[in-house]
Design a protein around this motif. Structure first.
Motif, short mmCIF file in Angstrom:
data_model
loop_
_atom_site.label_atom_id
_atom_site.label_comp_id
_atom_site.label_asym_id
_atom_site.label_seq_id
_atom_site.Cartn_x
_atom_site.Cartn_y
_atom_site.Cartn_z
N MET A 3 -1.34 -5.80 1.46
CA MET A 3 -1.68 -4.70 0.56
C MET A 3 -2.03 -5.23 -0.83
SD MET A 3 -1.65 -1.35 1.15
CE MET A 3 -2.75 -0.44 0.07
N CYS B 99 0.12 -5.69 9.08
CA CYS B 99 -0.13 -5.26 7.71
C CYS B 99 1.18 -5.30 6.92
CB CYS B 99 -0.69 -3.84 7.68
SG CYS B 99 -2.29 -3.65 8.49
N GLU C 66 -8.28 -2.50 0.94
CA GLU C 66 -9.29 -1.75 1.70
C GLU C 66 -9.16 -2.03 3.19
OE1 GLU C 66 -13.24 -2.24 0.31
OE2 GLU C 66 -12.80 -1.57 -1.74
N ASP D 155 2.04 2.04 -2.37
CA ASP D 155 0.67 2.14 -1.84
C ASP D 155 0.67 2.24 -0.32
OD1 ASP D 155 -0.48 2.10 -4.36
OD2 ASP D 155 -0.67 -0.08 -4.38
N MET D 156 1.45 1.37 0.33
CA MET D 156 1.48 1.41 1.80
C MET D 156 2.26 2.63 2.29
SD MET D 156 2.49 -1.54 4.57
CE MET D 156 1.07 -2.56 4.17
N PHE E 187 -5.04 1.31 8.96
CA PHE E 187 -4.21 2.50 9.12
C PHE E 187 -5.04 3.68 9.62
CE2 PHE E 187 -0.84 0.39 6.81
CZ PHE E 187 0.31 1.05 7.22
N GLU E 188 -6.25 3.83 9.10
CA GLU E 188 -7.09 4.95 9.51
C GLU E 188 -7.47 4.87 10.99
OE1 GLU E 188 -10.43 4.90 6.90
OE2 GLU E 188 -9.27 5.44 5.12
N LEU F 177 -0.09 5.46 2.89
CA LEU F 177 -0.85 5.28 4.13
C LEU F 177 0.01 5.58 5.34
CD1 LEU F 177 -2.71 1.92 3.31
CD2 LEU F 177 -3.69 4.23 3.28
N THR G 144 3.87 -3.10 10.80
CA THR G 144 4.23 -3.10 9.38
C THR G 144 5.67 -3.56 9.21
OG1 THR G 144 5.09 -0.81 9.36
CG2 THR G 144 2.71 -1.11 9.05
N VAL H 119 -0.41 8.89 8.45
CA VAL H 119 -0.87 8.68 9.82
C VAL H 119 -0.46 9.85 10.71
CG1 VAL H 119 -0.87 6.17 9.62
CG2 VAL H 119 1.15 7.33 10.53
N ALA I 295 -6.09 -0.23 4.48
CA ALA I 295 -6.36 1.21 4.60
C ALA I 295 -7.20 1.50 5.84
CB ALA I 295 -7.06 1.72 3.35
N SER I 296 -8.19 0.65 6.09
CA SER I 296 -9.03 0.84 7.28
C SER I 296 -8.24 0.69 8.56
CB SER I 296 -10.19 -0.17 7.26
OG SER I 296 -11.05 0.06 6.16
#
Length: 334
Positions: free
Chosen positions: A70, A50, A75, A101-102, A81-82, A105, A20, A109, A78-79
């Motif tokens: 972003m 990202c 989506e 938004d980021m 990051f998850e 996320l 990032t 984590v 987000a995936s």
């Protein structure tokens, strides 16, 4: 094991790495992200970059096609990051620098996070922090990561070219005080690795659009104000003026340095109306004329002593008036 060897060990142990960087990307954030990505690939691993928003137009010659953004791929970001088990935080010192938004996320984590950055006052959120405020750029620190971890032999043009770009842009073509003897040693390593430095300069300098040059000409001719008692230059551009010249992201990035190049100028402040707020760039010369304090105390910003950023939610005219009122507080009479 030094911190760089530790970082490489974390890379080798991870399965889902993301990289990032900060909102409103520049040469260093994009260059360090790409350089680290290609180094990770050389180690036999994969990573996903990202970013909060797209790179400016003057960097389109770099291959950022695989970046997840972003702005239009929320989506997928987000995936990523998850699924992440290792997150790199490049060229920023606080989670708020990646946009709202980021930021959510990033702060959610539970995996290890690694900050590599050269800005002042880093927040204490990462698992591992490399914060070298004397370094010219984050790209310089990525070269240090490669070298100091014992992987210097992996340096090649694919890794080195974006890192050279990052150092070049963040040092103002090697003229800012942050350019140290070590910076030139790093550059020599990149050239030895096969980086075609002249092509990087050509792609940055000979890649203007006609509308960009017209906008810059208009700004310098019609909007440049010099506060001669303090030798501070100010340029303001409204959203209507930007639209008139078909503004594209990055078109005004060099204006502050152009204004600062005027003989005798101590500082230059440029702000543009974008996304409903005023984006402000501060540039200055010399240790006696820092601009980061002015940016931090009045414009929700900060950065380096001679190169900082900030923002204002006031309209154009009121932002301009505020800047003019503040200049006597932060700059001495000539």
């Amino acid at each position: 094991m030094n911190v760089y060897e530790q970082i490489v060990a974390e890379i080798k142990a991870a399965s889902n790495i993301i990289i990032t960087s900060h909102k409103s990307p520049d040469g260093d954030s994009v260059g360090s992200s790409l350089g680290l990505l290609h180094f990770i690939e050389k180690l036999g691993k994969t990573a996903t970059v990202c970013h909060p928003d797209p790179a400016p137009g003057f960097l389109y010659w770099l291959d950022t096609s695989d970046f997840l953004l972003m702005t239009d791929q929320a989506e997928a970001v987000a995936s990523a990051f998850e699924a992440a088990d290792l997150v790199f935080c490049l060229d920023y010192n606080g989670t708020n620098r990646v946009g709202y938004d980021m930021q959510a996320l990033l702060e959610a984590v539970t995996c290890k996070t690694i900050m590599i950055d050269h800005h002042l006052n880093p927040e204490d959120f990462p698992t591992i922090t490399v914060s070298e405020t004397t370094a010219s750029s984050t790209s310089e620190l990525i070269v240090e990561l490669i070298e100091q971890s014992g992987n210097g032999a992996l340096l090649d043009p694919k890794i080195g070219t974006p890192l050279y770009l990052g150092i070049l842009t963040d040092t103002g073509s090697f003229r800012f005080p942050s350019t140290r003897p070590r910076t030139h040693e790093i550059l020599a390593k990149l050239l030895t690795a096969g980086v075609a430095h002249h092509l990087v300069h050509e792609m940055l300098s000979d890649n203007n659009t006609a509308s960009r040059l017209r906008l810059q000409g208009y700004a310098m001719c019609e909007k440049l104000e010099i506060l001669e008692d303090y030798m501070v230059a100010v340029i303001s551009l409204s959203k209507e003026e930007l639209a008139k010249y078909n503004y594209q992201k990055g078109d005004t990035d060099s204006l502050a340095n152009q204004a600062l190049s005027i003989k005798g100028m101590k500082a230059a402040i440029v702000f543009t109306e974008r996304d409903g707020i005023m984006k402000i760039s501060f540039r200055s010369k010399g240790e006696e004329n820092p601009v980061n304090v002015m940016a931090a105390e009045n414009f929700n910003g900060g950065g380096h002593a001679n190169a900082s950023g900030g923002m204002s939610e006031l309209p154009v005219a009121e932002t301009l008036a505020k800047i003019k009122d503040l200049v006597p507080k932060y700059f001495s009479l000539k």
